[in-house]
Design a protein around this motif. Structure first.
Motif, PDB file in Angstrom:
ATOM      1  N   VAL A   1       0.839  -1.206   0.000  1.00  0.00           N
ATOM      2  CA  VAL A   1       0.000   0.000   0.000  1.00  0.00           C
ATOM      3  C   VAL A   1       0.870   1.250   0.000  1.00  0.00           C
ATOM      4  CG1 VAL A   1      -1.659   1.348   1.380  1.00  0.00           C
ATOM      5  CG2 VAL A   1      -1.992  -1.127   1.085  1.00  0.00           C
ATOM      6  N   VAL A   2       1.860   1.298   0.884  1.00  0.00           N
ATOM      7  CA  VAL A   2       2.749   2.464   0.986  1.00  0.00           C
ATOM      8  C   VAL A   2       3.504   2.681  -0.323  1.00  0.00           C
ATOM      9  CG1 VAL A   2       4.835   3.347   2.124  1.00  0.00           C
ATOM     10  CG2 VAL A   2       2.963   2.411   3.498  1.00  0.00           C
ATOM     11  N   LEU A   3       4.051   1.606  -0.890  1.00  0.00           N
ATOM     12  CA  LEU A   3       4.792   1.741  -2.143  1.00  0.00           C
ATOM     13  C   LEU A   3       3.871   2.119  -3.300  1.00  0.00           C
ATOM     14  CD1 LEU A   3       7.449  -1.116  -1.969  1.00  0.00           C
ATOM     15  CD2 LEU A   3       7.773   1.345  -1.655  1.00  0.00           C
ATOM     16  N   SER A   4       2.630   1.684  -3.267  1.00  0.00           N
ATOM     17  CA  SER A   4       1.662   2.086  -4.299  1.00  0.00           C
ATOM     18  C   SER A   4       1.421   3.588  -4.240  1.00  0.00           C
ATOM     19  CB  SER A   4       0.338   1.335  -4.119  1.00  0.00           C
ATOM     20  OG  SER A   4       0.508  -0.032  -4.369  1.00  0.00           O
ATOM     21  N   HIS A   5       1.285   4.122  -3.029  1.00  0.00           N
ATOM     22  CA  HIS A   5       1.118   5.573  -2.886  1.00  0.00           C
ATOM     23  C   HIS A   5       2.388   6.315  -3.304  1.00  0.00           C
ATOM     24  CE1 HIS A   5      -2.877   5.901  -1.175  1.00  0.00           C
ATOM     25  NE2 HIS A   5      -2.605   4.847  -0.424  1.00  0.00           N
ATOM     26  N   LEU A   6       3.530   5.782  -2.925  1.00  0.00           N
ATOM     27  CA  LEU A   6       4.802   6.397  -3.310  1.00  0.00           C
ATOM     28  C   LEU A   6       4.938   6.398  -4.828  1.00  0.00           C
ATOM     29  CD1 LEU A   6       7.481   7.602  -2.289  1.00  0.00           C
ATOM     30  CD2 LEU A   6       8.380   5.281  -2.200  1.00  0.00           C
ATOM     31  N   SER A   7       4.576   5.306  -5.452  1.00  0.00           N
ATOM     32  CA  SER A   7       4.637   5.204  -6.913  1.00  0.00           C
ATOM     33  C   SER A   7       3.709   6.222  -7.573  1.00  0.00           C
ATOM     34  CB  SER A   7       4.242   3.781  -7.332  1.00  0.00           C
ATOM     35  OG  SER A   7       4.088   3.703  -8.719  1.00  0.00           O
ATOM     36  N   ALA A   8       2.494   6.350  -7.064  1.00  0.00           N
ATOM     37  CA  ALA A   8       1.519   7.289  -7.634  1.00  0.00           C
ATOM     38  C   ALA A   8       1.993   8.727  -7.471  1.00  0.00           C
ATOM     39  CB  ALA A   8       0.160   7.093  -6.974  1.00  0.00           C
ATOM     40  N   GLU A   9       2.573   9.045  -6.322  1.00  0.00           N
ATOM     41  CA  GLU A   9       3.064  10.404  -6.072  1.00  0.00           C
ATOM     42  C   GLU A   9       4.222  10.759  -6.996  1.00  0.00           C
ATOM     43  OE1 GLU A   9       4.143  11.126  -2.024  1.00  0.00           O
ATOM     44  OE2 GLU A   9       2.097  10.807  -1.303  1.00  0.00           O
ATOM     45  N   GLN A  10       5.039   9.785  -7.334  1.00  0.00           N
ATOM     46  CA  GLN A  10       6.247  10.061  -8.087  1.00  0.00           C
ATOM     47  C   GLN A  10       6.122   9.787  -9.568  1.00  0.00           C
ATOM     48  OE1 GLN A  10       9.214   7.795  -6.019  1.00  0.00           O
ATOM     49  NE2 GLN A  10       9.301   9.272  -4.365  1.00  0.00           N
ATOM     50  N   GLN A  11       4.953   9.416 -10.009  1.00  0.00           N
ATOM     51  CA  GLN A  11       4.770   9.103 -11.424  1.00  0.00           C
ATOM     52  C   GLN A  11       5.159  10.318 -12.269  1.00  0.00           C
ATOM     53  OE1 GLN A  11       0.793   7.865 -12.466  1.00  0.00           O
ATOM     54  NE2 GLN A  11       1.651   6.162 -13.616  1.00  0.00           N
TER      55      GLN A  11
ATOM     56  N   ARG B   1      12.084   7.873  -2.220  1.00  0.00           N
ATOM     57  CA  ARG B   1      11.672   7.684  -3.611  1.00  0.00           C
ATOM     58  C   ARG B   1      11.964   6.239  -3.974  1.00  0.00           C
ATOM     59  NH1 ARG B   1      16.268   7.599  -6.618  1.00  0.00           N
ATOM     60  NH2 ARG B   1      18.046   8.700  -5.771  1.00  0.00           N
ATOM     61  N   LEU B   2      11.296   5.753  -4.999  1.00  0.00           N
ATOM     62  CA  LEU B   2      11.538   4.390  -5.456  1.00  0.00           C
ATOM     63  C   LEU B   2      12.962   4.277  -5.982  1.00  0.00           C
ATOM     64  CD1 LEU B   2       8.229   3.606  -7.388  1.00  0.00           C
ATOM     65  CD2 LEU B   2       8.860   2.879  -5.078  1.00  0.00           C
ATOM     66  N   ALA B   3      13.611   3.170  -5.718  1.00  0.00           N
ATOM     67  CA  ALA B   3      14.984   2.954  -6.187  1.00  0.00           C
ATOM     68  C   ALA B   3      15.018   2.637  -7.677  1.00  0.00           C
ATOM     69  CB  ALA B   3      15.644   1.832  -5.396  1.00  0.00           C
ATOM     70  N   ARG B   4      13.915   2.111  -8.191  1.00  0.00           N
ATOM     71  CA  ARG B   4      13.807   1.837  -9.627  1.00  0.00           C
ATOM     72  C   ARG B   4      12.354   2.010 -10.054  1.00  0.00           C
ATOM     73  NH1 ARG B   4      15.024  -3.327  -7.112  1.00  0.00           N
ATOM     74  NH2 ARG B   4      13.394  -4.856  -7.556  1.00  0.00           N
ATOM     75  N   ASP B   5      12.124   1.936 -11.327  1.00  0.00           N
ATOM     76  CA  ASP B   5      10.798   2.133 -11.875  1.00  0.00           C
ATOM     77  C   ASP B   5       9.803   1.147 -11.251  1.00  0.00           C
ATOM     78  OD1 ASP B   5       9.270   3.518 -14.201  1.00  0.00           O
ATOM     79  OD2 ASP B   5       8.784   1.375 -14.389  1.00  0.00           O
ATOM     80  N   ALA B   6       8.566   1.602 -11.047  1.00  0.00           N
ATOM     81  CA  ALA B   6       7.529   0.759 -10.441  1.00  0.00           C
ATOM     82  C   ALA B   6       7.236  -0.488 -11.275  1.00  0.00           C
ATOM     83  CB  ALA B   6       6.257   1.570 -10.229  1.00  0.00           C
ATOM     84  N   ASN B   7       7.495  -0.432 -12.577  1.00  0.00           N
ATOM     85  CA  ASN B   7       7.304  -1.612 -13.424  1.00  0.00           C
ATOM     86  C   ASN B   7       8.364  -2.676 -13.164  1.00  0.00           C
ATOM     87  OD1 ASN B   7       4.978  -1.005 -15.125  1.00  0.00           O
ATOM     88  ND2 ASN B   7       6.228   0.718 -15.818  1.00  0.00           N
ATOM     89  N   ALA B   8       9.479  -2.282 -12.556  1.00  0.00           N
ATOM     90  CA  ALA B   8      10.589  -3.206 -12.306  1.00  0.00           C
ATOM     91  C   ALA B   8      10.588  -3.753 -10.882  1.00  0.00           C
ATOM     92  CB  ALA B   8      11.916  -2.509 -12.595  1.00  0.00           C
ATOM     93  N   ILE B   9       9.598  -3.362 -10.081  1.00  0.00           N
ATOM     94  CA  ILE B   9       9.465  -3.867  -8.711  1.00  0.00           C
ATOM     95  C   ILE B   9       8.238  -4.775  -8.688  1.00  0.00           C
ATOM     96  CG2 ILE B   9       9.018  -3.254  -6.301  1.00  0.00           C
ATOM     97  CD1 ILE B   9      10.377  -0.542  -6.875  1.00  0.00           C
ATOM     98  N   THR B  10       8.408  -5.990  -8.213  1.00  0.00           N
ATOM     99  CA  THR B  10       7.286  -6.924  -8.187  1.00  0.00           C
ATOM    100  C   THR B  10       6.747  -7.109  -6.768  1.00  0.00           C
ATOM    101  OG1 THR B  10       8.627  -8.906  -7.807  1.00  0.00           O
ATOM    102  CG2 THR B  10       8.306  -8.211 -10.120  1.00  0.00           C
TER     103      THR B  10
ATOM    104  N   ALA C   1       3.653  -1.133 -10.306  1.00  0.00           N
ATOM    105  CA  ALA C   1       2.871  -0.235 -11.163  1.00  0.00           C
ATOM    106  C   ALA C   1       1.455  -0.773 -11.355  1.00  0.00           C
ATOM    107  CB  ALA C   1       3.566  -0.061 -12.515  1.00  0.00           C
ATOM    108  N   GLU C   2       1.328  -2.087 -11.531  1.00  0.00           N
ATOM    109  CA  GLU C   2      -0.001  -2.689 -11.673  1.00  0.00           C
ATOM    110  C   GLU C   2      -0.786  -2.596 -10.371  1.00  0.00           C
ATOM    111  OE1 GLU C   2       0.098  -6.384 -14.552  1.00  0.00           O
ATOM    112  OE2 GLU C   2       1.892  -6.363 -13.264  1.00  0.00           O
ATOM    113  N   MET C   3      -0.118  -2.815  -9.258  1.00  0.00           N
ATOM    114  CA  MET C   3      -0.791  -2.747  -7.955  1.00  0.00           C
ATOM    115  C   MET C   3      -1.267  -1.332  -7.639  1.00  0.00           C
ATOM    116  SD  MET C   3      -1.036  -5.760  -6.661  1.00  0.00           S
ATOM    117  CE  MET C   3      -1.370  -5.536  -4.917  1.00  0.00           C
ATOM    118  N   ALA C   4      -0.557  -0.335  -8.162  1.00  0.00           N
ATOM    119  CA  ALA C   4      -0.908   1.056  -7.873  1.00  0.00           C
ATOM    120  C   ALA C   4      -2.126   1.526  -8.660  1.00  0.00           C
ATOM    121  CB  ALA C   4       0.292   1.964  -8.163  1.00  0.00           C
ATOM    122  N   LYS C   5      -2.506   0.766  -9.685  1.00  0.00           N
ATOM    123  CA  LYS C   5      -3.671   1.131 -10.496  1.00  0.00           C
ATOM    124  C   LYS C   5      -4.892   0.378 -10.001  1.00  0.00           C
ATOM    125  CE  LYS C   5      -1.246   0.387 -14.452  1.00  0.00           C
ATOM    126  NZ  LYS C   5      -1.145  -0.120 -15.794  1.00  0.00           N
TER     127      LYS C   5
END
Length: 154
Positions: free
Chosen positions: A13-23, A69-78, A132-136
């Motif tokens: 959940v936290v990383l999904s919000h972080l991903s959305a904020e940093q998109q 911030r994310l260390a790598r793109d949200a698509n590269a984190i599973t 990235a999928e989880m954040a959507k």
């Protein structure tokens, strides 16, 4: 019952919000901001962010303009990466652990190979879904139910 722990769920959940904020941005987020957006207690969010930074999924920067911030793109984190970072290796049974002494029956158990197959399938499934999928939000496709008349003509 087999389930993902609360901490692993909260980390997603936290990383999904972080991903959305940093998109599309290089902005950093604070634990306070992520706590507010996620509705999770700030001490829990802070603990998770420290663990996620230790595992290399997020980068932490100190100071007035610091944050995470994310260390790598949200698509590269599973999802598997996140669960592993918070919980350690994904292992349904003792024979799925990497320590040879984890199970006294290792190598002699008739179901060991099947438990390994099952565990590998779950790891692959969790590894196939990105942050990235989880954040959507997920909207499953609508399936139209056939009427009796349509079934009679089929």
């Amino acid at each position: 019952m087999l389930r993902i722990t609360k901490l692993a769920d909260y980390a997603i959940v936290v990383l999904s919000h972080l991903s959305a904020e940093q998109q599309g941005s290089s902005e950093k987020s604070t634990a306070r901001n992520l706590s507010h957006r996620s509705g999770l207690p700030q001490p829990t969010v802070s603990k998770l962010l420290k663990e996620l930074a230790r595992s290399g999924l997020v980068v932490s920067e100190r100071g007035l303009l610091g944050g995470y911030r994310l260390a790598r793109d949200a698509n590269a984190i599973t999802v598997a990466d996140i669960v592993h970072a918070v919980e350690g290796p994904i292992a349904l049974t003792e024979c799925n652990l990497s320590e040879p002494e984890a199970c006294g029956y290792a190598g002699a158990c008739p179901v060991e190979a099947n438990w390994i197959r099952i565990n590998d399938a779950i790891v692959r499934a969790l590894g196939s879904i990105s942050l990235a999928e989880m954040a959507k939000p997920f909207s499953p496709p609508l399936v139209r139910l056939s009427t009796k008349r349509e079934l009679a003509h089929a």
